[in-house]
Write a protein that holds these residues in place. Sequence first.
Motif, mmCIF file in Angstrom:
data_model
loop_
_atom_site.group_PDB
_atom_site.id
_atom_site.type_symbol
_atom_site.label_atom_id
_atom_site.label_comp_id
_atom_site.label_asym_id
_atom_site.label_seq_id
_atom_site.Cartn_x
_atom_site.Cartn_y
_atom_site.Cartn_z
ATOM 1 N N SER A 13 -21.204 -44.025 2.023
ATOM 2 C CA SER A 13 -20.695 -43.885 3.390
ATOM 3 C C SER A 13 -21.749 -44.231 4.430
ATOM 4 O O SER A 13 -21.441 -44.362 5.604
ATOM 5 C CB SER A 13 -20.161 -42.473 3.626
ATOM 6 N N THR A 14 -23.005 -44.394 4.025
ATOM 7 C CA THR A 14 -24.031 -44.713 5.013
ATOM 8 C C THR A 14 -24.688 -46.055 4.757
ATOM 9 O O THR A 14 -25.410 -46.569 5.592
ATOM 10 C CB THR A 14 -25.151 -43.651 5.031
ATOM 11 N N VAL A 60 -16.494 -39.737 10.990
ATOM 12 C CA VAL A 60 -15.846 -40.725 10.121
ATOM 13 C C VAL A 60 -14.349 -40.677 10.409
ATOM 14 O O VAL A 60 -13.780 -39.594 10.574
ATOM 15 C CB VAL A 60 -16.093 -40.403 8.628
ATOM 16 N N SER A 75 -11.455 -44.721 6.962
ATOM 17 C CA SER A 75 -12.704 -44.880 6.219
ATOM 18 C C SER A 75 -12.816 -43.834 5.120
ATOM 19 O O SER A 75 -13.253 -44.127 4.009
ATOM 20 C CB SER A 75 -13.903 -44.767 7.152
ATOM 21 N N LEU A 76 -12.426 -42.597 5.444
ATOM 22 C CA LEU A 76 -12.475 -41.522 4.450
ATOM 23 C C LEU A 76 -11.562 -41.857 3.268
ATOM 24 O O LEU A 76 -11.926 -41.669 2.107
ATOM 25 C CB LEU A 76 -12.025 -40.205 5.074
ATOM 26 N N ILE A 108 -21.228 -40.599 -2.764
ATOM 27 C CA ILE A 108 -20.456 -40.699 -1.514
ATOM 28 C C ILE A 108 -21.371 -40.787 -0.304
ATOM 29 O O ILE A 108 -21.142 -41.568 0.611
ATOM 30 C CB ILE A 108 -19.472 -39.514 -1.390
ATOM 31 N N ASN A 134 -22.902 -38.616 8.262
ATOM 32 C CA ASN A 134 -22.449 -39.488 9.352
ATOM 33 C C ASN A 134 -22.092 -38.638 10.570
ATOM 34 O O ASN A 134 -21.660 -37.501 10.421
ATOM 35 C CB ASN A 134 -21.204 -40.263 8.924
ATOM 36 N N ALA A 169 -19.474 -36.983 3.004
ATOM 37 C CA ALA A 169 -19.458 -38.108 3.950
ATOM 38 C C ALA A 169 -19.739 -37.624 5.367
ATOM 39 O O ALA A 169 -20.425 -38.285 6.132
ATOM 40 C CB ALA A 169 -18.118 -38.822 3.899
ATOM 41 N N LEU A 177 -13.130 -44.536 1.201
ATOM 42 C CA LEU A 177 -14.334 -44.024 0.545
ATOM 43 C C LEU A 177 -13.987 -43.180 -0.678
ATOM 44 O O LEU A 177 -14.609 -43.284 -1.726
ATOM 45 C CB LEU A 177 -15.110 -43.192 1.562
#
Lengths: 206, 100
Positions: A20-21, B30, B34-35, A16, B27, B23, B38
């Motif tokens: 996510s990056t 978020v 997007s979550l 993840i 970051n 996540a 993902l």
Amino acid sequence: MNTENYLKDITEIKSIMNRSTKFLSLSGMSGILAGIYALIGAFAGNALIKQYISDFSIYRYENVYLLRIKLILVAAAVLVLSITTGFILTYKKAKKNKEAIWNSLTKKLLIDFCVPLFTGGIFCVILMIKKYYGIIAPATLIFYGVALFSASKYTLGTIKYLGISEIILGLISLFFIGYGITFWAIGFGILHILYGIIFYYQHDRN
Amino acid sequence: MKDILLHINKTFDHRIRLGIMSALVVNDAVDFKSLKELLGVTDGNLASHLKALEKEEFILVQKQFIGRKPNTKYSATSTGKEAFKKHIEALEQIIKSSQL
């Protein structure tokens, strides 16, 4: 929960964090193809220049403008073909990976890529207006390298090194003004093919 | 062994919560959509886990409008980051000690 479950947790966490990056669906094959287009473009450009040099007619002076337009058209064709190929292959790979092609991550990637690139583009247009033709080729390589380097934090592995290589090549080419096409062939052709192959073996095959 | 288990955080004892925190720690922020993409979960499921993390003050919720669309952004608080780090360290310890 047993140890195996905890191990699974850790793997999931890692995946993840990566997803996510980093945008994982860039295609090495598109790099290889872009390199091949660039080499073909360089040969075509070279042929056009040779043809011009062997032209001793009275139209020689006017023909230099024609040559310039032809060379720009060749470069534009290479650029459009490369971008289209890159987009199609990336789109296909993203679909296969079930990765979104347009989300906050790819937006960030594109911004980080485009800011240096457009700066370079405008820079080169100004050079052209001011007739500093000799340093256009080094400038394109350097700004393209900076663009790749700046976007590389959202990508995997080799893009960063491709960026650094383009920057170094661009700086070297400043010492060899007049060999623009040769350095373009190396930078946009050979380097793309080389790094494309490495990327392909690392990330495309599975 | 008991010492290690002390650091296993009950709040993180769920794949989706672990995913959300993973996540958020890498970051700045978020958004909900997007979550969802993902982690591949449903709206309701994600929302309930986000609520749980918010209750523990592990995450920060920022609601805003982009044009007319509401947009909710989540970020990890320093408490959340610290707790998540401890949790991962504990996981690693357990795995290590079981491999000996």
